[in-house]
Design a protein around this motif. Sequence first.
Motif, short mmCIF file in Angstrom:
data_model
loop_
_atom_site.label_atom_id
_atom_site.label_comp_id
_atom_site.label_asym_id
_atom_site.label_seq_id
_atom_site.Cartn_x
_atom_site.Cartn_y
_atom_site.Cartn_z
N VAL A 46 52.92 23.91 53.99
CA VAL A 46 52.99 25.28 54.50
C VAL A 46 51.61 25.72 54.99
CG1 VAL A 46 54.89 25.85 52.94
CG2 VAL A 46 52.53 26.35 52.25
N SER A 47 51.58 26.75 55.83
CA SER A 47 50.33 27.29 56.33
C SER A 47 49.67 28.16 55.27
CB SER A 47 50.59 28.11 57.59
OG SER A 47 51.26 29.32 57.25
N PRO A 48 48.40 28.54 55.45
CA PRO A 48 47.76 29.43 54.48
C PRO A 48 48.51 30.74 54.28
CG PRO A 48 46.10 28.39 55.85
CD PRO A 48 47.43 27.99 56.43
N SER A 49 49.00 31.36 55.36
CA SER A 49 49.73 32.61 55.20
C SER A 49 51.05 32.40 54.47
CB SER A 49 49.99 33.27 56.56
OG SER A 49 50.67 32.40 57.43
N GLN A 50 51.69 31.25 54.70
CA GLN A 50 52.94 30.95 54.00
C GLN A 50 52.68 30.66 52.53
OE1 GLN A 50 54.18 27.77 56.56
NE2 GLN A 50 55.40 29.10 57.87
N GLY A 51 51.59 29.97 52.24
CA GLY A 51 51.23 29.73 50.85
C GLY A 51 50.98 31.03 50.11
#
Length: 229
Positions: A46-51
């Motif tokens: 996942v991306s940083p924002s998704q994490g």
Amino acid sequence: MSGVYDGEAIWSAVDTYFIDRLVTEDEALVHARESSIRTVMPQADVSPSQGAFLGVIARIAGARRVLEFGTLAGYSTIWLARAIGPAGRVVTFEVDERTAAVARDNFIRAGVADRIELVVGPAVDSVRALVDAPVDPFDLVFIDADKPNNPAYLEAALALSRPGTVIIGDNVVRNGAVADPGSSDPRVHGTWALIELLGQDDRIDATALQTVGLKGWDGFAIGVVKRPD
């Protein structure tokens, strides 16, 4: 800012804007994300924002026990483990031993290895062992493994849940392929089955959202296990 970005360029620009202002990645998270290149599915985390989103949802749910299908380098696992705190527990499934070794190192680096149980092997077998055990119910389940087995993962997740448990399924849009009735992609078929089951099962209320950003055009399904009437 004037003008219009083209396609994915503006998605990435907006994602970067939010990440720069809202998401704090320490060295351990950056290392885990970058170490994905050494896994069986490079850069599929996942991306940083998704994490960060997963961490926020875990906190909103008051989660202390988390089940994750698909570890990879352990990037999302670290976000979840930090969200649940030192008294919490994350059980995460990874099919590939080489990839699991990368994740273990990342857990140690992030200081959360003591609250994570990484189970290596096919997730369908690993989760069946939990259902048969049985174990205490989980507060949050994140399904992000091989998509053809999504139906089996959802059924197991429901069996291991309690009223109020949050279940999240990742990669449900697949660049719009989910809306192509002629798709022969088994990952799309697994996604269809997941969405159909979420819509038909009386045990859970669910919806799905499209997302765009650094990971392209995709989305997730999210549901909560119903409380008794």
